[in-house]
Design an enzyme around this catalytic site. Sequence first.
Site, short mmCIF file in Angstrom:
data_model
loop_
_atom_site.label_atom_id
_atom_site.label_comp_id
_atom_site.label_asym_id
_atom_site.label_seq_id
_atom_site.Cartn_x
_atom_site.Cartn_y
_atom_site.Cartn_z
N VAL A 64 -34.55 53.27 38.60
CA VAL A 64 -35.44 53.37 37.44
C VAL A 64 -34.70 53.70 36.14
O VAL A 64 -35.24 53.50 35.05
CB VAL A 64 -36.59 54.40 37.67
CG1 VAL A 64 -37.50 53.96 38.79
CG2 VAL A 64 -36.02 55.80 37.91
N ASN A 90 -42.92 58.10 40.31
CA ASN A 90 -42.68 59.20 41.24
C ASN A 90 -41.20 59.50 41.44
O ASN A 90 -40.85 60.62 41.80
CB ASN A 90 -43.34 58.85 42.59
CG ASN A 90 -42.85 59.74 43.71
OD1 ASN A 90 -43.28 60.87 43.86
ND2 ASN A 90 -41.90 59.24 44.50
N SER A 142 -44.43 68.28 37.41
CA SER A 142 -44.23 69.44 38.29
C SER A 142 -44.78 70.67 37.57
O SER A 142 -44.78 70.73 36.33
CB SER A 142 -42.73 69.65 38.54
OG SER A 142 -42.52 70.94 39.13
N TYR A 155 -34.32 69.95 35.14
CA TYR A 155 -35.49 69.42 35.84
C TYR A 155 -36.79 69.81 35.13
O TYR A 155 -37.67 68.98 34.91
CB TYR A 155 -35.48 69.96 37.27
CG TYR A 155 -36.58 69.48 38.18
CD1 TYR A 155 -36.53 68.22 38.77
CD2 TYR A 155 -37.68 70.30 38.47
CE1 TYR A 155 -37.53 67.79 39.62
CE2 TYR A 155 -38.69 69.87 39.32
CZ TYR A 155 -38.60 68.62 39.91
OH TYR A 155 -39.59 68.20 40.74
N ALA A 157 -37.21 70.65 32.02
CA ALA A 157 -37.30 69.94 30.73
C ALA A 157 -37.75 68.49 30.96
O ALA A 157 -38.56 67.95 30.20
CB ALA A 157 -35.96 69.98 30.01
N SER A 158 -37.24 67.86 32.02
CA SER A 158 -37.64 66.47 32.29
C SER A 158 -39.13 66.38 32.61
O SER A 158 -39.82 65.46 32.19
CB SER A 158 -36.81 65.87 33.43
OG SER A 158 -37.20 66.38 34.71
N LYS A 159 -39.64 67.38 33.34
CA LYS A 159 -41.05 67.34 33.74
C LYS A 159 -41.97 67.70 32.57
O LYS A 159 -43.06 67.14 32.45
CB LYS A 159 -41.29 68.26 34.94
CG LYS A 159 -40.51 67.85 36.20
CD LYS A 159 -40.87 66.44 36.65
CE LYS A 159 -40.28 66.07 38.00
NZ LYS A 159 -40.66 64.73 38.45
N ILE A 188 -44.10 71.63 47.48
CA ILE A 188 -44.55 70.66 48.47
C ILE A 188 -43.44 70.47 49.51
O ILE A 188 -42.27 70.36 49.15
CB ILE A 188 -44.87 69.29 47.81
CG1 ILE A 188 -45.80 69.46 46.59
CG2 ILE A 188 -45.44 68.30 48.83
CD1 ILE A 188 -47.17 69.97 46.87
P1 NAI Z 1 -37.54 63.04 47.66
O1 NAI Z 1 -36.15 63.38 47.27
O2 NAI Z 1 -37.99 63.27 49.07
O3 NAI Z 1 -37.87 61.52 47.27
C1 NAI Z 1 -37.51 60.98 46.03
C2 NAI Z 1 -37.36 59.47 46.17
O4 NAI Z 1 -36.94 58.96 44.89
C3 NAI Z 1 -36.29 59.07 47.19
O5 NAI Z 1 -36.77 58.05 48.02
C4 NAI Z 1 -35.13 58.59 46.31
O6 NAI Z 1 -34.33 57.60 46.93
C5 NAI Z 1 -35.89 58.05 45.11
N1 NAI Z 1 -35.04 57.95 43.92
C6 NAI Z 1 -34.10 58.84 43.51
N2 NAI Z 1 -33.47 58.36 42.41
C7 NAI Z 1 -34.04 57.16 42.12
C8 NAI Z 1 -33.82 56.19 41.09
N3 NAI Z 1 -32.86 56.33 40.16
N4 NAI Z 1 -34.59 55.06 41.09
C9 NAI Z 1 -35.55 54.89 42.05
N5 NAI Z 1 -35.76 55.76 43.04
C10 NAI Z 1 -35.03 56.90 43.08
O7 NAI Z 1 -38.47 63.86 46.64
P2 NAI Z 1 -40.01 64.30 46.72
O8 NAI Z 1 -40.05 65.74 47.04
O9 NAI Z 1 -40.80 63.34 47.52
O10 NAI Z 1 -40.39 64.17 45.17
C11 NAI Z 1 -41.08 63.06 44.62
C12 NAI Z 1 -41.47 63.41 43.19
O11 NAI Z 1 -42.28 64.58 43.20
C13 NAI Z 1 -40.28 63.72 42.29
O12 NAI Z 1 -40.52 63.21 40.99
C14 NAI Z 1 -40.26 65.23 42.26
O13 NAI Z 1 -39.66 65.73 41.10
C15 NAI Z 1 -41.75 65.53 42.30
N6 NAI Z 1 -42.07 66.87 42.73
C16 NAI Z 1 -41.75 67.33 43.99
C17 NAI Z 1 -42.08 68.61 44.38
C18 NAI Z 1 -41.78 69.15 45.72
O14 NAI Z 1 -42.06 70.35 45.95
N7 NAI Z 1 -41.24 68.37 46.65
C19 NAI Z 1 -42.74 69.53 43.44
C20 NAI Z 1 -43.03 68.97 42.16
C21 NAI Z 1 -42.70 67.68 41.84
#
Ligand code: NAI
Length: 247
Positions: A64, A90, A142, A155, A157-159, A188
């Site tokens: 992305v 996401n 987030s 992180y 700041a990005s959110k 989560i």
């Molecule tokens: P995760 O690390 O399990 O999954 C993230 C996915 O994004 C992975 O499949 C990865 O390959 C993909 N990704 C990474 N860089 C990328 C790029 N440059 N282009 C396309 N895809 C890319 O993370 P999770 O926990 O599922 O998080 C998903 C979203 O939720 C993120 O934006 C995270 O910041 C947000 N979030 C997560 C929380 C948590 O507690 N797990 C809390 C608040 C927000």
Amino acid sequence: MKILENKVAIVTGAARGIGQAIALQLAADGADLALGDVKVEWLAETAEKVRALGRRAECYAMDVANSAVVNEVVTQMAADFGHLDVLVNNAGITRDTLLIRMTEEDWDAVLDINLKGAFLVTKAVAKIMMKQRSGSIINIASVVGVMGNPGQVNYSASKAGLIAMTRTLAKELGSRNVRLNAVAPGFIRTAMTDKLSEQAKEYMLRNVPLGRPGEPEDVAKAVAFLAGDNASYISGQTLPVCGGMIW
Ligand code: NAI
């Protein structure tokens, strides 16, 4: 008829965790899925699960943060599906450390993927949605974008940026019937949070009134609500899904 029947949804970072849960919930609600991830080889599992729900799934290698790739992939998605109705930004990463130890590279990597990435994909998809005069875009922010968190200046700041982008674009695109909202997950259970120290996990949990971590499905249900017509008069908002951590 299901609420997202005949809709096409793009989910970035759909290979695992919250992104995969979102794809499956949108499919369960009737949508066909355009799945993007930088790890395209990991997307097969999500695609299989979407197809098992009776919906179409196509996989796209998509960093992305790379504008040329984003424009090419979104053009391909539109050609493959004919229309694009829902976008879920996401994809996201963390590079946690305290300010003093944080490198410029740590800052740039997180801002490039989490914030610029959402801008690039939104810009490419919004062009199509504006012509269609309909669309729903959901940014995965987030709670730390609202409340801050030590060790996550890049992180958080990005959110926070994503939340502001959501409000601004809701104002720019509302007249074309394109809605933007953000979902702000709390703590989560995913691979992203598995790598936190036990101390950091305990600290997070102490601040969760419901006393448990959330599941990716908890976030996915909120996203599906905002994606569909049950939320047709909701735009520019940030919905926390955090067990009561923030208001
Ligand atoms: P995760 O690390 O399990 O999954 C993230 C996915 O994004 C992975 O499949 C990865 O390959 C993909 N990704 C990474 N860089 C990328 C790029 N440059 N282009 C396309 N895809 C890319 O993370 P999770 O926990 O599922 O998080 C998903 C979203 O939720 C993120 O934006 C995270 O910041 C947000 N979030 C997560 C929380 C948590 O507690 N797990 C809390 C608040 C927000």
